[in-house]
Design a protein around this motif. Structure first.
Motif, PDB file in Angstrom:
ATOM      1  N   TRP A   1      -5.973  20.635  24.100  1.00  0.00           N
ATOM      2  CA  TRP A   1      -5.544  21.017  25.502  1.00  0.00           C
ATOM      3  C   TRP A   1      -4.061  21.547  25.570  1.00  0.00           C
ATOM      4  O   TRP A   1      -3.747  22.669  26.309  1.00  0.00           O
ATOM      5  N   GLU A   2      -3.234  20.714  24.763  1.00  0.00           N
ATOM      6  CA  GLU A   2      -1.721  21.098  24.974  1.00  0.00           C
ATOM      7  C   GLU A   2      -1.450  22.443  24.458  1.00  0.00           C
ATOM      8  O   GLU A   2      -0.730  23.301  24.920  1.00  0.00           O
ATOM      9  N   GLU A   3      -2.034  22.864  23.141  1.00  0.00           N
ATOM     10  CA  GLU A   3      -1.850  24.147  22.673  1.00  0.00           C
ATOM     11  C   GLU A   3      -2.424  25.408  23.517  1.00  0.00           C
ATOM     12  O   GLU A   3      -1.587  26.372  23.557  1.00  0.00           O
ATOM     13  N   ILE A   4      -3.695  25.337  24.196  1.00  0.00           N
ATOM     14  CA  ILE A   4      -3.986  26.328  25.110  1.00  0.00           C
ATOM     15  C   ILE A   4      -3.359  26.418  26.283  1.00  0.00           C
ATOM     16  O   ILE A   4      -2.956  27.401  26.983  1.00  0.00           O
ATOM     17  N   THR A   5      -3.176  25.187  26.692  1.00  0.00           N
ATOM     18  CA  THR A   5      -2.350  25.165  28.254  1.00  0.00           C
ATOM     19  C   THR A   5      -0.990  25.895  27.861  1.00  0.00           C
ATOM     20  O   THR A   5      -0.372  26.366  28.729  1.00  0.00           O
ATOM     21  N   HIS A   6      -0.428  25.584  27.016  1.00  0.00           N
ATOM     22  CA  HIS A   6       1.110  25.999  26.490  1.00  0.00           C
ATOM     23  C   HIS A   6       1.079  27.576  26.559  1.00  0.00           C
ATOM     24  O   HIS A   6       1.926  28.338  27.111  1.00  0.00           O
ATOM     25  N   ALA A   7      -0.082  28.148  25.978  1.00  0.00           N
ATOM     26  CA  ALA A   7      -0.122  29.585  25.978  1.00  0.00           C
ATOM     27  C   ALA A   7      -0.397  30.219  27.558  1.00  0.00           C
ATOM     28  O   ALA A   7       0.379  31.260  27.653  1.00  0.00           O
ATOM     29  N   VAL A   8      -1.227  29.424  28.436  1.00  0.00           N
ATOM     30  CA  VAL A   8      -1.278  29.914  29.596  1.00  0.00           C
ATOM     31  C   VAL A   8      -0.021  29.606  30.424  1.00  0.00           C
ATOM     32  O   VAL A   8       0.459  30.644  31.278  1.00  0.00           O
ATOM     33  N   ASN A   9       0.730  28.604  30.069  1.00  0.00           N
ATOM     34  CA  ASN A   9       1.905  28.278  30.919  1.00  0.00           C
ATOM     35  C   ASN A   9       3.066  29.357  30.506  1.00  0.00           C
ATOM     36  O   ASN A   9       3.791  29.558  31.519  1.00  0.00           O
TER      37      ASN A   9
END
Length: 471
Positions: free
Chosen positions: A407-415
């Motif tokens: 979650w954190e890795e993927i969300t970071h890319a989106v953010n």
């Protein structure tokens, strides 16, 4: 003061009915809808009046006991859930559920914080008025929580966020004093507008116990259209054309991908495909008018006809009745439920300038696919105000736990893409526990310093919803 002594004092204020200490009675107050956060508490307090709230807060302040205010507990970021250590008292506003006053000529309603949103909507309708805030959790969400998170929903394009719908507030301050700011004025230019500190403050500065809400004339006509569009860029152009053609009568404008629709058709009974041929993208739009007129529907039909000629739309259906309109809106609501059946879903509640929504979706889909091949983006939401729920279902056959650990890795890319496009990583769900550690990355040092100064000035002991919102 010991915890036992504090609870005895609280019991003397709210009575046995207002104090829950049994684990089974408290369970529903200690976890949130998605199950990501589960806390502990020595007690759940359920005051029935503002005076009782004030007395409880004063008792907690004197005892140094932190408080977590809670409305309908529909938060999706853990903002209304205590931490696991079990130090915080949960203060539920559910028993403050009176509609205090409706003033149709002033177009206002004064309510307790615990009134459920649908109750407010219905009371406004009975007075031949409209309270336009509308969202999926409206059957359980309470107005105090909606105010404290500055909730959005489907009608922001026409009427604004909750912040735009509040004229005055009543707030219990961290020391137990009550600020009565229940003013029903549209104009009041006498210094700082203090209510805005508490709207969107997520209970970190005080507890909202009452509010004066704006009402509006009830629309006499609503036209709902489900439109196939080739891509998000065409949807944005269609939105601009509909706003211009209708005199800005577009109340809602929702975008959804074909995958979103397929999920709903697959898993939610009662959903049907409104169009004969599939399209990669769809728009669900509603236009409203204050008078009944055939010309209003013709305006929508003509605007869609021009959109077809320009290649912005490929097919459409217009609701012929209120029942058909509800069926179209049911599809939109079913998207949320349907994702649960497709495995793990990493959810992003982001806001982008409307003109850059298409660029965001294109860049974000490419970024997450590069990180996690086979990932299934399901972007949908209130594109009329730039709010996209960029949800990401796990690849088919993937291990759900392993996927959710990313979650954190993927969300970071989106953010990173959101911030590059001058957007926000929280459009309408708030910050709570879930996103507070991201605040230093999205707020300037000056912004954070000002926010911390406000917190320290109003809540110097740090007892109001501690460790939420601010890092």
């Amino acid at each position: 003061m010991s915890t036992a002594a504090l609870l005895d004092r609280i019991r003397s204020i709210v009575g046995d009915k207002g104090l829950l200490t049994d684990a089974s009675d408290m369970a529903g107050y200690l976890t949130e809808a998605r199950g990501r956060f589960k806390g502990n508490s020595p007690a759940v307090v359920r005051p029935a009046t503002t005076e009782e709230v004030a007395a409880v807060v004063k008792a907690c302040a004197e005892a140094g006991a932190p408080i977590v205010p809670q409305g309908g507990n529909t938060s999706l970021v853990g903002g209304s859930i205590p931490y696991e250590e079990g130090r915080e008292i949960v203060l539920s506003l559910s028993r403050l559920n009176r509609i205090r006053d409706i003033d149709p000529l002033n177009y206002t309603m004064t309510v307790d914080a615990g009134v459920v949103l649908t109750t407010i909507q219905n009371a406004a309708a009975e007075a031949d008025r409209l309270f336009p805030l509308s969202l999926g959790a409206e059957g359980t969400a309470q107005i105090g929580g909606l105010i404290s998170t500055n909730a959005g929903g489907i009608n922001v394009l026409r009427y604004g966020n909750t912040r735009d719908l509040v004229l005055g507030l009543e707030v219990v301050l961290p020391d137990g004093r009550v600020w009565n700011g229940l003013r029903r004025l549209r104009k009041n230019n006498t210094g700082y507008d203090l209510k805005h500190l508490f709207i969107g403050g997520e209970g970190t500065l005080g507890i909202v116990t009452g509010a004066v809400l704006k009402l509006f004339p009830r629309p006499k006509q609503a036209e709902t259209a489900f439109v196939a569009v080739p891509d998000p860029a065409s949807a944005i152009e269609l939105l601009a054309r509909l706003r211009e053609a209708s005199g800005d009568a577009v109340a809602a404008f929702e975008l959804m991908s074909r995958r979103c629709l397929e999920f709903a058709l697959r898993h939610v009974a009662g959903t049907t495909d409104p169009l004969s041929e599939p399209s990669p993208w769809y728009v669900l739009s509603e236009l409203t008018a204050g008078t009944q007129s055939d010309a209003f529907r013709e305006t929508l039909e003509n605007a869609l006809g021009e959109a077809f000629e320009a290649g912005l739309a490929t097919d459409a259906t217009l609701a012929a009745s209120e029942t058909q309109a509800k069926q179209l809106w049911f599809i939109r609501e079913a998207i949320v439920e349907a994702q649960k059946f497709e495995g793990g879903s990493i959810k992003n509640d982001v806001s982008i300038p409307v003109s850059r929504v298409a660029e965001f979706i294109e860049r974000a889909e490419a970024a997450v696919e590069a990180i996690c091949p086979g990932i299934r983006p399901t972007p949908f939401g209130h594109v009329g105000d730039g709010n996209i729920h960029f949800n990401l279902s796990q690849p088919e056959g993937a291990d759900t736990a392993a996927y959710m650990d990313r979650w954190e890795e993927i969300t970071h890319a989106v953010n990173e893409i959101v911030l590059d496009l001058d957007g926000s990583i929280s459009a309408e769900h708030g910050v709570g526990r879930f996103k507070k550690d991201d605040m230093p990355h999205i707020k300037s040092p000056e912004e954070l310093d000002l926010m911390k100064l406000v917190k320290a000035a109003i809540d110097p002991k740090g007892l109001m919803n501690p460790d939420k919102l601010l890092p």
